[in-house]
Scaffold this motif. Structure first.
Motif, short mmCIF file in Angstrom:
data_model
loop_
_atom_site.label_atom_id
_atom_site.label_comp_id
_atom_site.label_asym_id
_atom_site.label_seq_id
_atom_site.Cartn_x
_atom_site.Cartn_y
_atom_site.Cartn_z
N LEU A 116 0.82 -1.20 0.00
CA LEU A 116 0.00 0.00 0.00
C LEU A 116 0.85 1.26 0.00
CD1 LEU A 116 -2.92 -0.80 2.48
CD2 LEU A 116 -2.96 -0.81 -0.02
N ASN A 117 0.43 2.22 -0.81
CA ASN A 117 1.00 3.56 -0.80
C ASN A 117 -0.12 4.56 -0.55
OD1 ASN A 117 3.92 3.21 -1.55
ND2 ASN A 117 2.98 2.12 -3.27
N ASP A 120 -3.94 4.59 -1.90
CA ASP A 120 -4.44 3.30 -2.36
C ASP A 120 -5.67 2.90 -1.54
OD1 ASP A 120 -2.45 3.04 -4.22
OD2 ASP A 120 -1.20 1.70 -3.02
N GLN A 121 -6.62 2.28 -2.21
CA GLN A 121 -7.87 1.89 -1.56
C GLN A 121 -7.95 0.37 -1.41
OE1 GLN A 121 -10.89 3.55 -4.12
NE2 GLN A 121 -10.81 5.56 -3.12
N GLY A 141 -3.13 3.23 3.61
CA GLY A 141 -4.19 3.11 2.63
C GLY A 141 -5.51 3.67 3.12
N ARG A 168 -8.06 3.63 -8.08
CA ARG A 168 -7.16 3.61 -6.92
C ARG A 168 -7.27 2.33 -6.11
NH1 ARG A 168 -9.28 8.59 -3.83
NH2 ARG A 168 -7.81 7.81 -2.24
N THR A 169 -8.16 1.42 -6.50
CA THR A 169 -8.34 0.19 -5.74
C THR A 169 -7.10 -0.68 -5.86
OG1 THR A 169 -10.73 0.23 -6.13
CG2 THR A 169 -9.76 -1.86 -5.40
N ARG A 170 -6.56 -1.08 -4.72
CA ARG A 170 -5.38 -1.93 -4.70
C ARG A 170 -5.71 -3.36 -4.27
NH1 ARG A 170 -0.69 -3.17 -6.95
NH2 ARG A 170 1.11 -3.33 -5.56
N HIS A 202 -6.07 -4.55 -12.09
CA HIS A 202 -5.22 -3.81 -11.16
C HIS A 202 -5.52 -4.14 -9.70
CE1 HIS A 202 -8.93 -1.49 -11.35
NE2 HIS A 202 -8.56 -0.80 -10.29
#
Length: 404
Positions: A116-117, A120-121, A141, A168-170, A202
């Motif tokens: 996570l950065n 990020d969601q 996140g 933005r979903t991680r 992604h």
């Protein structure tokens, strides 16, 4: 110049302590004062760890398995973990595709911390395990909560997932069987979610399967990477020995997934805790390679307790409880109690008020559902003997019957 030496990390300062452990702490305080509390709040089996597992730990000590291990775990255990994933889950993995951690919680935290950065969601279906959102924000996140009501069986639908995904979903975190609801995703439900995920390459998936062996009524268990192998390259499948083998205090969790992710998690763990307890790893090896009678017996016991609890809770005025398909939790609606006043004079404005009043006035400890992202509910862990469960339900029923 004034220096604030008590200044904390901003993410930690904004995190909330575990609601479950706060209740457990209150139980300890009440017991220290002499109160006889029936605790239905802890998420752990009440059975002893199987004898052959305990014996393996003793042998490990006597045979000198008391030193540091490889960060990712001893090879023999990793091979047993890979065998478990191949045999029980149909995942085509080898020991190099596994990682052993200090409990299942560390598996999840390491995965999030490694990936996570800021911005990020992480999609988290609610009701959720209380630690998911806190872990996400501690790792920088943003938790994107998707509420799943009783009309969907407390489960995430494909339509809701598709709507929640953004650029933005991680991650998506999926827990089946679920803590706190006991909901279990069918193969068809997982396949529907998989179709959405295939269209969004992604998004990583974290399958929390820790309650895998606690599924009732002869239902089959399925995990996402098994149902849709095309997602295996971006799915972390997490499990452990805590629930299936009554080994919560041994602190052994494990996972399989893409090697780039496992290597990143191992790198993080190497600077954080190093490997898990060498003795616990030998005990976990005995659990995975040994007889499975304990799993069948404990599952049957929990299914009987589930049936008892659902019957008694639904006979209690103001409570409604659907029958959970797995785990060892009943997630009961307490909407019928909201707005009333307890015999002790407490106004029950929220499910948290209900939980506190039950502890203070009925000597029964439960956890409020809003701590898991959905109220007004209470989570009841039926990891106690039948006599204790009956006594607890009698106290809850008396409490509810005397509300004003």
């Amino acid at each position: 110049m004034t220096v604030d030496i008590q200044r904390l990390n901003q993410r930690l300062a904004s995190a909330q302590p575990s609601a479950t452990y706060r209740i457990i702490d209150r139980v300890a305080e009440r017991r220290a004062q002499g109160a006889k509390i029936i605790s239905l709040c802890a998420g752990e089996p009440d059975f002893d760890t199987p004898g052959h597992v305990r014996e393996a730990a003793i042998e490990a000590i006597e045979n000198g398995h008391t030193r540091y291990t490889q960060v990712a775990g001893v090879r023999s255990l990793r091979e047993a973990v890979a065998t478990k994933f191949r045999r029980e889950n149909g995942l085509d993995v080898t020991w190099q595709d596994t990682l052993v951690c200090n409990g299942g919680k560390q598996v999840i935290y390491n995965a999030l911390a490694a990936t996570l950065n800021e911005g990020d969601q992480v999609i988290i279906p609610a009701p959720y395990w209380v630690s998911y959102p806190e872990m996400v924000q501690l790792c920088g996140g943003e938790a994107r909560i998707v509420t799943c009501e009783a009309n969907t069986g407390f489960k995430l639908t494909a339509a809701a997932l598709a709507e929640a995904i953004t650029p933005r979903t991680r991650w998506l975190i999926l827990n089946s069987p679920s803590n706190p609801t006991g909901a279990v995703y069918s193969r068809e439900e997982l396949q529907a979610l998989a179709e959405v995920l295939l269209a969004n390459p992604h998004v990583l998936i974290l399958a929390d399967d820790i309650y895998e062996h606690l599924i009732f009524d002869d239902q089959a268990f399925h995990t996402l990477a098994q149902v849709e192998p095309r997602l295996a390259t971006r799915t972390l499948t997490m499990n452990g020995v805590s629930k299936a083998y009554a080994m919560t205090g041994w602190r052994i969790g494990f996972a399989t997934g893409p090697r780039w992710l496992l290597e990143a998690m191992e790198k993080l763990q190497g600077q954080q805790t190093s490997g898990a307890s060498s003795i616990s790893q030998q005990a976990a090896l005995a659990a995975l390679e040994g007889p499975k009678d304990f799993i069948r017996e404990s599952r049957a016991a929990f299914q009987g307790r589930r049936d008892l609890m659902v019957e008694l809770l639904n006979a209690t005025p103001g409570l409604e409880c659907v029958s959970p398909a797995g785990a060892f939790y009943a997630f009961a609606s307490c909407a019928g109690l909201i707005g009333r006043t307890s015999a002790g004079g407490r106004a029950l404005l929220t499910d948290e008020d209900v939980a506190h009043a039950l502890l203070d006035e009925a000597n029964v400890a439960v956890v409020h559902g809003s701590a898991f992202g959905l109220g007004p509910y209470i989570r009841i862990a039926y990891a106690l003997d039948n006599a204790s469960l009956r006594k607890a339900c009698e106290a809850i029923s008396t409490f509810c019957s005397t509300l004003r």
